[in-house]
Motif scaffolding. Structure first.
Motif, PDB file in Angstrom:
ATOM      1  N   ARG A 122     -68.731  -2.309   1.120  1.00 32.51           N
ATOM      2  CA  ARG A 122     -69.215  -1.537  -0.023  1.00 32.51           C
ATOM      3  C   ARG A 122     -69.856  -2.398  -1.105  1.00 32.51           C
ATOM      4  N   HIS A 123     -69.817  -3.700  -0.991  1.00 27.73           N
ATOM      5  CA  HIS A 123     -70.318  -4.566  -2.057  1.00 27.73           C
ATOM      6  C   HIS A 123     -70.905  -5.827  -1.452  1.00 27.73           C
ATOM      7  N   GLN A 124     -71.868  -6.411  -2.132  1.00 27.90           N
ATOM      8  CA  GLN A 124     -72.527  -7.609  -1.609  1.00 27.90           C
ATOM      9  C   GLN A 124     -71.556  -8.754  -1.359  1.00 27.90           C
ATOM     10  N   HIS A 125     -70.511  -8.859  -2.183  1.00 31.19           N
ATOM     11  CA  HIS A 125     -69.550  -9.948  -2.002  1.00 31.19           C
ATOM     12  C   HIS A 125     -68.709  -9.771  -0.743  1.00 31.19           C
ATOM     13  N   HIS A 126     -68.711  -8.553  -0.182  1.00 30.30           N
ATOM     14  CA  HIS A 126     -68.001  -8.337   1.069  1.00 30.30           C
ATOM     15  C   HIS A 126     -68.642  -9.128   2.205  1.00 30.30           C
ATOM     16  N   LEU A 127     -69.943  -9.421   2.098  1.00 32.33           N
ATOM     17  CA  LEU A 127     -70.604 -10.226   3.118  1.00 32.33           C
ATOM     18  C   LEU A 127     -69.981 -11.616   3.198  1.00 32.33           C
ATOM     19  N   LEU A 128     -69.713 -12.211   2.054  1.00 35.23           N
ATOM     20  CA  LEU A 128     -69.087 -13.527   2.043  1.00 35.23           C
ATOM     21  C   LEU A 128     -67.670 -13.449   2.596  1.00 35.23           C
ATOM     22  N   GLU A 129     -66.941 -12.375   2.277  1.00 32.96           N
ATOM     23  CA  GLU A 129     -65.585 -12.196   2.787  1.00 32.96           C
ATOM     24  C   GLU A 129     -65.598 -12.046   4.317  1.00 32.96           C
ATOM     25  N   ILE A 130     -66.542 -11.275   4.830  1.00 32.35           N
ATOM     26  CA  ILE A 130     -66.661 -11.097   6.276  1.00 32.35           C
ATOM     27  C   ILE A 130     -66.940 -12.438   6.948  1.00 32.35           C
ATOM     28  N   LEU A 158     -71.557 -22.770   2.517  1.00 34.04           N
ATOM     29  CA  LEU A 158     -72.026 -21.398   2.324  1.00 34.04           C
ATOM     30  C   LEU A 158     -71.656 -20.865   0.946  1.00 34.04           C
ATOM     31  N   LEU A 159     -70.481 -21.241   0.455  1.00 31.03           N
ATOM     32  CA  LEU A 159     -70.057 -20.795  -0.875  1.00 31.03           C
ATOM     33  C   LEU A 159     -70.971 -21.365  -1.952  1.00 31.03           C
ATOM     34  N   ASP A 160     -71.316 -22.637  -1.839  1.00 29.87           N
ATOM     35  CA  ASP A 160     -72.237 -23.252  -2.803  1.00 29.87           C
ATOM     36  C   ASP A 160     -73.603 -22.571  -2.752  1.00 29.87           C
ATOM     37  N   PHE A 161     -74.081 -22.299  -1.544  1.00 31.59           N
ATOM     38  CA  PHE A 161     -75.375 -21.633  -1.370  1.00 31.59           C
ATOM     39  C   PHE A 161     -75.342 -20.234  -1.973  1.00 31.59           C
ATOM     40  N   TRP A 162     -74.258 -19.510  -1.734  1.00 34.61           N
ATOM     41  CA  TRP A 162     -74.098 -18.143  -2.241  1.00 34.61           C
ATOM     42  C   TRP A 162     -74.058 -18.132  -3.764  1.00 34.61           C
ATOM     43  N   ASN A 163     -73.260 -18.994  -4.354  1.00 34.62           N
ATOM     44  CA  ASN A 163     -73.136 -19.028  -5.812  1.00 34.62           C
ATOM     45  C   ASN A 163     -74.434 -19.440  -6.484  1.00 34.62           C
ATOM     46  N   ALA A 164     -75.165 -20.352  -5.847  1.00 34.49           N
ATOM     47  CA  ALA A 164     -76.429 -20.813  -6.424  1.00 34.49           C
ATOM     48  C   ALA A 164     -77.534 -19.764  -6.315  1.00 34.49           C
ATOM     49  N   LEU A 171     -77.496  -9.784  -3.564  1.00 32.66           N
ATOM     50  CA  LEU A 171     -77.671  -8.390  -3.156  1.00 32.66           C
ATOM     51  C   LEU A 171     -78.772  -8.277  -2.105  1.00 32.66           C
ATOM     52  N   SER A 172     -79.837  -9.053  -2.278  1.00 31.03           N
ATOM     53  CA  SER A 172     -80.934  -9.045  -1.310  1.00 31.03           C
ATOM     54  C   SER A 172     -80.479  -9.587   0.042  1.00 31.03           C
ATOM     55  N   ILE A 173     -79.668 -10.642   0.029  1.00 33.12           N
ATOM     56  CA  ILE A 173     -79.136 -11.213   1.272  1.00 33.12           C
ATOM     57  C   ILE A 173     -78.268 -10.178   1.992  1.00 33.12           C
ATOM     58  N   TYR A 174     -77.423  -9.514   1.247  1.00 34.38           N
ATOM     59  CA  TYR A 174     -76.527  -8.497   1.802  1.00 34.38           C
ATOM     60  C   TYR A 174     -77.323  -7.346   2.413  1.00 34.38           C
ATOM     61  N   ASN A 175     -78.288  -6.813   1.657  1.00 39.94           N
ATOM     62  CA  ASN A 175     -79.094  -5.693   2.148  1.00 39.94           C
ATOM     63  C   ASN A 175     -79.956  -6.100   3.343  1.00 39.94           C
ATOM     64  N   THR A 176     -80.405  -7.349   3.365  1.00 37.85           N
ATOM     65  CA  THR A 176     -81.210  -7.831   4.489  1.00 37.85           C
ATOM     66  C   THR A 176     -80.381  -7.887   5.762  1.00 37.85           C
ATOM     67  N   ASN A 177     -79.127  -8.333   5.665  1.00 37.70           N
ATOM     68  CA  ASN A 177     -78.241  -8.339   6.831  1.00 37.70           C
ATOM     69  C   ASN A 177     -78.080  -6.927   7.381  1.00 37.70           C
ATOM     70  N   LYS A 178     -77.887  -5.956   6.505  1.00 37.55           N
ATOM     71  CA  LYS A 178     -77.708  -4.574   6.948  1.00 37.55           C
ATOM     72  C   LYS A 178     -78.992  -4.026   7.564  1.00 37.55           C
ATOM     73  N   ALA A 179     -80.125  -4.307   6.910  1.00 39.46           N
ATOM     74  CA  ALA A 179     -81.406  -3.816   7.419  1.00 39.46           C
ATOM     75  C   ALA A 179     -81.756  -4.451   8.759  1.00 39.46           C
ATOM     76  N   TRP A 180     -81.425  -5.721   8.928  1.00 34.11           N
ATOM     77  CA  TRP A 180     -81.741  -6.443  10.159  1.00 34.11           C
ATOM     78  C   TRP A 180     -81.033  -5.819  11.362  1.00 34.11           C
ATOM     79  N   LEU A 181     -79.871  -5.234  11.119  1.00 31.62           N
ATOM     80  CA  LEU A 181     -79.055  -4.666  12.195  1.00 31.62           C
ATOM     81  C   LEU A 181     -79.349  -3.194  12.469  1.00 31.62           C
TER      82      LEU A 181
END
Length: 327
Positions: A122-130, A158-164, A171-181
Motif C-alpha cells: 500500500r505504500h512506496q516504502h513497502h517496496l524496500l520492506e519486500i 540499496l538503503l543508501d540508494f533509496w534514501n538518496a 514513489l516513481s521507483i515503486y510505481n515503475t515496479n508495479k507497472a513493469w509487472l
C-alpha cells in the motif's frame, strides 16, 4: 518496454532496475531451493547451487553497475527480454542447467508472486520492506559468513540508494515496479490454493481467511516455505469433522444409492478443463515431477570446466558489460 506508450515510458524510472532484478532473483532462488529439495538433490550440491547463484546475483560490482547505470540521463528501464536473459544466466552460473520450457515456468512463478506482493502493498516504502525480506529469506538458505556479509552489504547499498533518491523518486521507483509487472497474468496454483488469485489470473483485494493477514504482513518472505509449514501443521491436527463424528458416535455411511462411485474419466476431463491452463508449482509432494528443471552436471564434466571462481568472475563481467550497453 514495448508494452508502454511513449507518455507512460516517460513516467517510468530506470532506478527501478535494481529492485526488479534483485526481487525477481530472490524469488528465483526460492523456487530453485524448493525444487532441489523436492528432487532430493544431495545437500552439498544444493548448497553449492544456492551459494553460487546468490553470489552472482548480489555481486557488488553487478549491483553497482545497476545503480550507477540507472542515474544517467539516457538510462533506460530494463525490458522483459533483457531481464529474463540476465536472470537465466545467473540461474545457470553453477552446476545446474535449466531447459527453455522449465525456465518459462520458473519465470512465471517469479513474476506472478512478486506481482502479488506489490499488489497487496500500500505504500512506496513497502517496496524496500519486500526487498529486505527477500534478502533475509535468502540469507537463511544454508547460511554462512560470506553470504551473510554479502547480503548485509547489499541491504546497506540499496538503503543508501533509496534514501538518496528522495520521496518523489521513491514513489516513481515503486510505481515503475508495479507497472513493469502489469503485463504478466499467469495463473499460479499456490496463489489459487491460498485463495489469493482468481481463475482469470486476477488477484483478490481481500481474502476472508485468518492466514491472509499474516501473508500480507510478511510479503517478501518465502511463500513456499510458509505454505508448506502451514500444510504440515494442518496435517498434524485432527480433522474437526472427524472429531465431531467420533464424539457423536456417528459411523461412516455405507455405500449405497446416495453415494455413487465417481466416474474417473469424467472427473479427469472436468479437472483438466477447469485447471488445464494453471501453472502448477508442484504442491506439497516431494515426489512430483511437473517442474523438474534442475539438472546437475556430472562430476566429470564439472571438473573439466574452468575453476568456479573464474567462471563466476567471467559471468559477472559479462552481465556488467551487457547492462552498460543497455544503459
Amino acid at each position: 518496454m514495448s508494452n508502454f506508450s511513449p507518455k507512460q515510458h516517460q513516467q517510468l524510472s530506470p532506478r527501478a532496475n535494481v529492485f526488479i532484478l534483485v526481487n525477481l532473483g530472490c524469488e528465483m532462488l526460492y523456487v530453485i531451493d524448493q525444487r532441489l529439495k523436492a528432487q532430493q538433490i544431495a545437500k552439498d550440491k544444493s548448497v553449492q547451487v544456492i551459494h553460487d547463484v546468490t553470489a552472482v546475483l548480489l555481486d557488488p560490482k553487478f549491483i553497482d553497475s545497476l545503480l550507477n547505470g540507472s542515474k544517467h540521463n539516457n538510462a533506460q528501464l530494463l525490458t522483459v527480454e533483457h531481464c529474463k536473459f540476465m536472470l537465466n544466466d545467473i540461474a545457470t552460473c553453477s552446476v545446474m542447467r535449466i531447459d527453455e520450457q522449465s525456465m518459462g515456468k520458473l519465470w512465471n512463478l517469479m513474476t506472478m508472486l512478486y506481482k502479488w506482493q506489490l499488489f497487496v502493498s500500500r505504500h512506496q516504502h513497502h517496496l524496500l520492506e519486500i526487498t529486505f525480506r527477500h534478502l533475509e529469506a535468502v540469507n537463511k538458505m544454508y547460511p554462512d559468513t560470506k553470504r551473510h556479509m554479502l547480503i548485509d552489504f547489499t541491504k546497506n547499498t540499496l538503503l543508501d540508494f533509496w534514501n538518496a533518491s528522495g520521496e518523489e523518486a521513491q514513489l516513481s521507483i515503486y510505481n515503475t515496479n508495479k507497472a513493469w509487472l502489469e503485463c504478466f497474468n499467469t495463473k499460479i496454483s499456490l496463489l489459487i490454493r491460498l485463495g489469493f488469485q482468481a481463475m482469470d489470473g486476477s488477484f483478490f483485494k481481500d481474502v476472508d481467511q485468518e492466514y491472509f493477514g499474516d501473508y500480507v504482513q510478511t510479503i517478501g518472505d518465502n511463500m513456499y516455505v510458509k505454505s508448506e509449514e502451514a500444510h504440515q501443521q494442518s496435517a498434524r491436527e485432527p480433522n474437526s469433522m472427524d472429531q465431531l463424528a467420533a464424539q457423536l458416535n456417528i459411523s461412516p455411511l455405507p455405500a449405497g444409492e446416495d453415494l455413487q462411485p465417481i466416474n474417473a474419466r469424467q472427473f479427469q476431463e472436468q479437472f483438466e478443463q477447469a485447471f488445464g491452463n494453471v501453472l502448477f508449482d508442484e504442491g506439497h509432494s516431494s515426489t512430483s515431477t511437473g517442474c523438474e528443471f534442475v539438472q546437475l552436471q556430472t562430476a566429470a564434466r564439472a571438473n573439466t570446466e574452468a575453476p568456479h571462481s573464474r567462471r563466476e568472475s567471467i559471468l559477472n563481467q559479462n552481465l556488467i558489460d551487457l547492462y552498460s550497453k543497455m544503459a
